[in-house]
Design a protein around this motif. Structure first.
Motif, PDB file in Angstrom:
ATOM      1  N   GLU A 129      79.533  30.286  46.366  1.00 10.67           N
ATOM      2  CA  GLU A 129      78.192  30.092  45.785  1.00 10.67           C
ATOM      3  C   GLU A 129      77.541  28.814  46.284  1.00 10.67           C
ATOM      4  O   GLU A 129      76.358  28.786  46.598  1.00 10.67           O
ATOM      5  N   SER A 133      74.069  28.582  48.271  1.00  9.55           N
ATOM      6  CA  SER A 133      72.924  27.909  47.674  1.00  9.55           C
ATOM      7  C   SER A 133      72.428  26.745  48.540  1.00  9.55           C
ATOM      8  O   SER A 133      71.234  26.599  48.790  1.00  9.55           O
ATOM      9  N   ARG A 161      65.212  22.814  39.341  1.00 11.23           N
ATOM     10  CA  ARG A 161      66.658  23.033  39.126  1.00 11.23           C
ATOM     11  C   ARG A 161      67.145  22.287  37.889  1.00 11.23           C
ATOM     12  O   ARG A 161      66.794  21.128  37.687  1.00 11.23           O
TER      13      ARG A 161
END
Ligand code: FEO
Length: 170
Positions: A129, A133, A161
């Motif tokens: 991940e 990302s 975020r």
């Protein structure tokens, strides 16, 4: 119980996660200084995630009756050439961490330490991940590199975020 060698290896990885947090805080400071608060926010969130990673190793060592040993944390860099250069460094760093996790898994399998192997699988998935990302942010920065308005658009996106603490297991 984990072996002494495994205890050392897990403490080493805890230190690497703490260094990651330290590195990302240094990058956040660079971005703050470059008037890119969204990028700085992204790095602050990443640093918080790295702290949770370090604490997972800490908690696992305690759970297995092993000793947590806090070592010196290496000094992170202070300057980068450009925002693109920072994003490239983040991806390179995450790939390095993936390598460290893979080495730990190999070591757990060598030691037939299935509990530690099971514990490490969280990080195997997490690194997939993280690389994805970070890779997608890097791609956007590459596309925006020649236009300050493009970079500001990425900056506003990264300002959104937020840190999501992992749900407690047990
Ligand atoms: Fe804890 Fe981003 O690796």
């Amino acid at each position: 119980m984990v072996s002494k060698k495994m205890q050392d290896a897990l403490n080493g990885q805890m230190n690497a996660e703490l260094y990651s947090a330290y590195l990302y805080l240094a990058m956040a400071a660079y971005y703050e200084d470059s008037d890119l608060p969204g990028f700085a926010n992204w790095m602050r969130v990443q640093a918080q995630e790295e702290m949770t990673h370090a604490m997972k190793f800490y908690d696992y060592l305690v759970q297995r009756g092993a000793r947590v040993v806090l070592d010196t944390i290496e000094k992170p860099p202070f300057e980068w050439e450009s925002p693109l250069n920072v994003s490239e460094h983040v991806l390179a760093h995450e790939k390095k961490v993936t390598g460290l996790i893979n080495d730990l898994v190999n070591f757990a399998l060598e030691e037939k330490d299935h509990a530690t192997n099971n514990f490490l699988q969280y990080f195997v998935a997490e690194q997939v991940e993280e690389e994805e990302s970070v890779g997608s942010v890097l791609q956007k920065v590459r596309l925006a590199v020649d236009s300050s308005s493009g970079l500001l658009m990425v900056d506003s996106e990264l300002a959104q975020r937020v840190f999501n603490p992992p749900v407690a297991e047990k």
